[in-house]
Design a protein around this motif. Structure first.
Motif, PDB file in Angstrom:
ATOM      1  N   ALA A   1     -24.336  22.451  17.599  1.00  0.00           N
ATOM      2  CA  ALA A   1     -24.550  23.380  16.484  1.00  0.00           C
ATOM      3  C   ALA A   1     -23.261  23.564  15.681  1.00  0.00           C
ATOM      4  O   ALA A   1     -23.295  23.632  14.439  1.00  0.00           O
ATOM      5  CB  ALA A   1     -25.054  24.723  17.014  1.00  0.00           C
ATOM      6  N   CYS A   2     -22.121  23.629  16.365  1.00  0.00           N
ATOM      7  CA  CYS A   2     -20.835  23.720  15.663  1.00  0.00           C
ATOM      8  C   CYS A   2     -20.592  22.475  14.808  1.00  0.00           C
ATOM      9  O   CYS A   2     -20.122  22.572  13.670  1.00  0.00           O
ATOM     10  CB  CYS A   2     -19.701  23.877  16.675  1.00  0.00           C
ATOM     11  N   ALA A   3     -20.911  21.303  15.373  1.00  0.00           N
ATOM     12  CA  ALA A   3     -20.720  20.055  14.627  1.00  0.00           C
ATOM     13  C   ALA A   3     -21.633  19.996  13.408  1.00  0.00           C
ATOM     14  O   ALA A   3     -21.229  19.533  12.335  1.00  0.00           O
ATOM     15  CB  ALA A   3     -20.969  18.862  15.552  1.00  0.00           C
ATOM     16  N   PHE A   4     -22.880  20.463  13.557  1.00  0.00           N
ATOM     17  CA  PHE A   4     -23.792  20.502  12.418  1.00  0.00           C
ATOM     18  C   PHE A   4     -23.274  21.446  11.332  1.00  0.00           C
ATOM     19  O   PHE A   4     -23.386  21.154  10.136  1.00  0.00           O
ATOM     20  CB  PHE A   4     -25.186  20.931  12.874  1.00  0.00           C
ATOM     21  N   TYR A   5     -22.725  22.571  11.740  1.00  0.00           N
ATOM     22  CA  TYR A   5     -22.170  23.507  10.747  1.00  0.00           C
ATOM     23  C   TYR A   5     -20.998  22.879   9.997  1.00  0.00           C
ATOM     24  O   TYR A   5     -20.892  23.007   8.768  1.00  0.00           O
ATOM     25  CB  TYR A   5     -21.717  24.794  11.442  1.00  0.00           C
TER      26      TYR A   5
END
Length: 362
Positions: free
Chosen positions: A223-227
């Motif tokens: 999720a951090c990488a997607f953000y």
């Protein structure tokens, strides 16, 4: 990758002096083989069914005015009672016949999710009394922490452990992104997720009880990488920490992961290890966090022989590669040349690995 029998693997470990208690290892493998494990699709359907059922339970309580959305005391009491009923139902029915046990398991999971939702909503409403000088969003995270940690220990359902852990991780992530004007807090939380995920995957004496939290941490990192790959990363917060610095901890984690998975004492001095290290450094300098994370998950899926992690990493790697090439500020012809050059470099690397026999098993 070659396929080996369990007996040959145990013989190899005994020969290398890496297995001091062979009888206990054989007994453990025999007991694990006799355990009937449900497929991951069944776990997903179980979680979806329990979630829908929990919504029906909460809706019924509100419709019958047993609880009131505006009354935090009724929400807290109903949540605690529902959690207690779920625990009693599970522990009283877990040794019954398969059909009855399956029904009790579904009902217990449904009541547990409904109880946690009611408790979290009721606890968040306590923010209006100003007991603690925190934003209301942090009350949600504190409530999730309260219902996740103790119940994770006493309620051994993988689906509930995974859902609760993921909800807690995403709740803190949401707070670090939306409640602060800069991305320093998000970067600190990002580092914490990398460290915890790396530790959980490399912890050799880890029990299976940690598996749901491990996968929840992995999805939190995704999720951090997607953000970071989304356009919101440049508009939602002021960029105090440059996006390049998000590559560095992932690159270090990937490098340490490759070193920790080595089979010999002097693994870090081998030519293949040096080549992999140089490749990781170059990747850290020119790539994005999503690509580095996906490659790390692919390495872990190969080392741990986890098919679900391999599928997850493959999907994310394709998505992040597509995003990376589309985000390059170049013309279509230049991007096509980069794709051709990348494919040629990968094929050449594969030929070198085959020639040097770096992919052979010792």
């Amino acid at each position: 990758m070659k396929s080996y029998s369990v007996q040959s693997v145990l013989d190899w470990l005994s020969t290398k002096g890496l297995l001091s208690r062979r009888q206990q290892a054989e007994a453990f493998l025999l007991t694990r083989r006799n355990i009937e494990s449900l497929p991951i699709t069944i776990h997903v359907l179980l979680g979806i069914g329990a979630f829908i059922g929990s919504i029906c339970v909460v809706g019924f309580l509100i419709a019958t005015k047993i609880i009131s959305y505006e009354n935090e005391v009724s929400l807290l009491v109903a949540g605690i009672v529902s959690i207690i009923l779920a625990l009693l139902l599970y522990f009283s029915m877990r040794h019954q016949r398969p059909l009855l046990q399956s029904f009790a398991l579904q009902c217990a999971l449904m009541l547990m999710i409904a109880g946690k939702v009611l408790f979290v909503i009721g606890f968040a409403k306590l923010s209006k009394y100003g007991i603690i000088s925190l934003q209301k969003e942090w009350f949600y995270s504190i409530a999730l922490l309260i219902v996740t940690v103790p119940i994770y220990i006493i309620f051994p359902l993988k689906v509930d452990r995974f859902i609760s852990s993921l909800a807690l991780i995403l709740s803190i992530l949401f707070n670090t992104l939306t409640l602060y004007a800069t991305n320093q807090y998000f970067f600190a939380y990002y580092l914490l997720l990398i460290i915890s995920t790396w530790f959980l995957f490399t912890w050799r004496k880890k029990s299976l009880h940690w598996t749901p939290f491990t996968y929840a941490s992995t999805l939190g990192l995704c999720a951090c990488a997607f953000y970071l790959a989304s356009p919101f990363s440049s508009h939602l917060q002021n960029e105090v920490v440059n996006i390049f610095y998000f590559n560095i901890p992932l690159g270090l984690a990937l490098l340490m992961l490759c070193l920790s998975l080595g089979s010999s004492k002097y693994y870090f001095m081998q030519l293949s290890t040096l080549a992999a290290g140089i490749g990781i450094v170059i990747l850290t300098l020119i790539s994005t966090p999503g690509i580095i994370l996906s490659l790390g998950l692919l390495v872990l899926s190969y080392a741990k022989h986890e098919r679900a992690l391999f599928v997850l990493a493959s999907i994310f790697l394709c998505l992040f590669l597509i995003h990376f090439y589309y985000s390059l500020p170049h013309t279509l012809e230049y991007k096509a040349a980069i794709l051709v050059a990348s494919g040629t470099a990968l094929l050449a690397s594969r030929m070198i690995m085959k020639q040097m026999k770096w992919d052979s098993e010792e």
